[in-house]
Scaffold this motif. Sequence first.
Motif, short mmCIF file in Angstrom:
data_model
loop_
_atom_site.label_atom_id
_atom_site.label_comp_id
_atom_site.label_asym_id
_atom_site.label_seq_id
_atom_site.Cartn_x
_atom_site.Cartn_y
_atom_site.Cartn_z
N MET A 1 7.15 19.89 -59.19
CA MET A 1 5.87 19.36 -58.75
C MET A 1 5.13 18.72 -59.91
O MET A 1 4.63 17.63 -59.84
N SER A 2 5.00 19.48 -60.99
CA SER A 2 4.17 19.00 -62.09
C SER A 2 5.01 18.90 -63.34
O SER A 2 5.89 19.69 -63.60
N SER A 3 4.73 17.88 -64.14
CA SER A 3 5.41 17.73 -65.41
C SER A 3 4.41 17.88 -66.53
O SER A 3 3.22 18.02 -66.29
N ASP A 4 4.88 17.80 -67.77
CA ASP A 4 3.98 17.97 -68.90
C ASP A 4 2.93 16.87 -68.96
O ASP A 4 1.91 17.01 -69.61
N LYS A 5 3.16 15.74 -68.28
CA LYS A 5 2.24 14.62 -68.36
C LYS A 5 1.14 14.70 -67.31
O LYS A 5 0.22 13.90 -67.34
N HIS A 6 1.29 15.60 -66.37
CA HIS A 6 0.37 15.63 -65.24
C HIS A 6 -0.33 16.99 -65.10
O HIS A 6 0.26 18.03 -65.36
N LEU A 7 -1.58 16.90 -64.68
CA LEU A 7 -2.33 18.07 -64.26
C LEU A 7 -2.37 18.04 -62.74
O LEU A 7 -2.72 17.02 -62.14
N GLU A 416 -6.93 18.96 -48.04
CA GLU A 416 -6.78 20.07 -47.11
C GLU A 416 -5.76 21.04 -47.66
O GLU A 416 -5.05 20.75 -48.62
N ASP A 417 -5.69 22.21 -47.04
CA ASP A 417 -4.74 23.21 -47.51
C ASP A 417 -3.33 22.61 -47.61
O ASP A 417 -2.86 21.94 -46.68
N GLY A 418 -2.67 22.87 -48.72
CA GLY A 418 -1.34 22.34 -48.95
C GLY A 418 -1.32 21.03 -49.70
O GLY A 418 -0.26 20.60 -50.19
N ASP A 419 -2.47 20.36 -49.82
CA ASP A 419 -2.54 19.09 -50.55
C ASP A 419 -2.51 19.33 -52.05
O ASP A 419 -2.93 20.40 -52.54
N THR A 420 -2.07 18.33 -52.78
CA THR A 420 -2.10 18.35 -54.24
C THR A 420 -2.78 17.09 -54.75
O THR A 420 -2.68 16.02 -54.13
N LEU A 421 -3.47 17.22 -55.85
CA LEU A 421 -4.07 16.09 -56.54
C LEU A 421 -3.46 16.03 -57.93
O LEU A 421 -3.55 17.00 -58.70
N ILE A 422 -2.81 14.93 -58.25
CA ILE A 422 -2.12 14.78 -59.53
C ILE A 422 -2.94 13.87 -60.43
O ILE A 422 -3.27 12.73 -60.06
N ILE A 423 -3.28 14.38 -61.61
CA ILE A 423 -4.12 13.65 -62.56
C ILE A 423 -3.30 13.41 -63.83
O ILE A 423 -2.73 14.34 -64.40
N GLY A 424 -3.28 12.17 -64.27
CA GLY A 424 -2.54 11.84 -65.49
C GLY A 424 -2.39 10.33 -65.63
O GLY A 424 -2.56 9.58 -64.67
N ASN A 425 -2.09 9.88 -66.84
CA ASN A 425 -1.91 8.46 -67.12
C ASN A 425 -3.12 7.63 -66.69
O ASN A 425 -2.99 6.50 -66.19
N CYS A 427 -5.23 8.05 -64.23
CA CYS A 427 -5.54 7.91 -62.80
C CYS A 427 -5.32 9.24 -62.09
O CYS A 427 -4.78 10.19 -62.66
N ALA A 428 -5.74 9.28 -60.85
CA ALA A 428 -5.55 10.45 -60.00
C ALA A 428 -5.07 9.98 -58.64
O ALA A 428 -5.51 8.94 -58.14
N ARG A 429 -4.19 10.76 -58.02
CA ARG A 429 -3.68 10.41 -56.69
C ARG A 429 -3.28 11.68 -55.96
O ARG A 429 -2.98 12.71 -56.57
N LEU A 430 -3.31 11.59 -54.64
CA LEU A 430 -2.83 12.71 -53.84
C LEU A 430 -1.31 12.75 -53.91
O LEU A 430 -0.63 11.72 -53.77
N GLY A 431 -0.75 13.94 -54.16
CA GLY A 431 0.69 14.12 -54.26
C GLY A 431 1.28 14.65 -52.97
O GLY A 431 0.64 14.62 -51.90
N SER A 432 2.48 15.16 -53.05
CA SER A 432 3.16 15.68 -51.88
C SER A 432 2.61 17.06 -51.51
O SER A 432 2.01 17.76 -52.32
N LYS A 433 2.84 17.43 -50.27
CA LYS A 433 2.40 18.73 -49.77
C LYS A 433 3.22 19.86 -50.39
O LYS A 433 4.40 19.69 -50.72
N VAL A 434 2.57 21.02 -50.55
CA VAL A 434 3.28 22.23 -50.96
C VAL A 434 3.23 23.22 -49.81
O VAL A 434 2.42 23.07 -48.88
#
Length: 555
Positions: A1-7, A416-425, A427-434
């Motif tokens: 899900m997350s790499s060292d470049k992303h929060l 919403e529940d299960g959503d992810t927000l990925i921050i890095g580089n 910018c920020a964007r909604l990621g895939s569901k968990v």
Amino acid sequence: MSSDKHLTVVALGGFGEIGLNMMALELGDSIIVVDAGLMFPEEDMFGIDAVIPDFTYLRERYQLIRALIVTHGHEDHIGAVPFFAQEFRVPIYGTTFTLALIREKLREHNLLNRTDLRTIKAEDVIEIGPFKVEPFRVCHSIPDGVGLIIHTPYGPIVHSGDFKLDHTPVDGKRLDVEKLSRATEGRTLLLLSDSTNVEREGYAPSENHIARTLAQIFSESSGRLIFAVFASNIHRIQQIVDIASLHGRKVLFHGKSIQSNVRMASELGYLNLTEAELISLKDLATVPDHQVVMITTGSQGEPMSALTRIAFGDHKWIKIKPGDTVVLSSKFIPGNERTIHNLINHLYRRGAEVIYEKIRDIHASGHAYREELKWLISMVKPRYFVPIHGEYRHLVMHRRIAISMGIPEDRCFIMEDGDTLIIGNGCARLGSKVPFGRIFLDGKGVGDIAGPVLRDRKHLAEDGLVIVSLVIDQEYGGILSGPDVFSRGFISEEMNPEILQAAQCLILELFDQYMEEGVKPEVGELQREIRKQLKKFFHKILGRRPVIYPVIAEV
């Protein structure tokens, strides 16, 4: 899900609903979790005691979890802590009063000795992996609440916790504006803000404002006073105790949860009272009515609460009598209105005067109103914004406020529940569901109740049960005993015996048909056919669809 470049911000509960609050921050090889709350069951959750978040996402990343940080001690933020602690052996951080409440829960679950609890203060700075966490004091309807400033390589994240702006709090501890300003320095990466009261204009009234109404009620009442409050609202309890002392009244605390919280709050210095101000149940008979104040739970009409038992005349020691005044000093939680109105009606029937939020100003919310939400946005000036702690409409309205305050629309996210927000580089964007969801607690069972079981319970509650019992010959398939047909929650067998007798005849006709055709059906097939025939019969005669349960024994 997350790499060292992303929060990655992960919504696990409380995003699009009231209660169940839980979220996680993932950066590199570290995850911190904020809050672990429960939600009380909705009307269609028959027999369910409580609901907690699904831990699957965390379970899959067990080795990455560094800590759980709890913002305050309300059930929707700590109710799932024992279940979290059972699975994850990581430090749990909280303020003094919050951890005191958590200790009681862990003790009940026999988890206290194995859990690493760490006390935090509003002036602390805690380093957890790549995160540096600074709690800041907030005003809420429970002592020792905090928001969080979580420093990351990308900038600080502000988690508001549950908060309001109260310039005259009962304990004198205001929201720590100075620390919030100093720690963010106008360069906040992300604001996660409480949305509970976004529909309400203006500012939330101060808790001290309620003191005036409480004082008037004391002055107007010549008989016993009974206050129903949330057991965690120590500030409200303190005000009632103080006013009671001024009016020469003695205080009785009644109910397990309120007695426990009062004891803890007194020992820790959050509640000031003396033994001389208190009485016990055995003193009620000797203390004059005009000198008595009872503080109890049950303001939401909880079935087993002390106030409900008092209202229905089921309490062993306390009986309502003319001259009593009962004050429901809390808001009506949505979904509880019918139960509360029923409680009020029973109190009136027994001669009490009842005061509640619709007729007097006897409750101050612990959550910020719209102008306070605007203030927080202008205070921290976030680059990105996510509304939390609210139903979907609350999140939408809060997002609109953030946009009106100058945050670009593409930087304001609804999660919403299960959503992810990925921050890095940059910018920020909604990621895939968990993985996410709701785990039901029923008695001692955790997660063993799923959707099909709840649907069966709903079906039983709405349409009742019909049981068919018969014994058949194993070799030839003929009936040796029965069929017996009886019901529960379907019809009155005494008033409508002909309906069940007709159902018996229908089953006998079915067997006659099998005998004529020389067919010996398997038990499973026979059960299915009985269900099918009776389902059609009951729907045709009564327009009802009960649960039909054939019990067939072969001999």
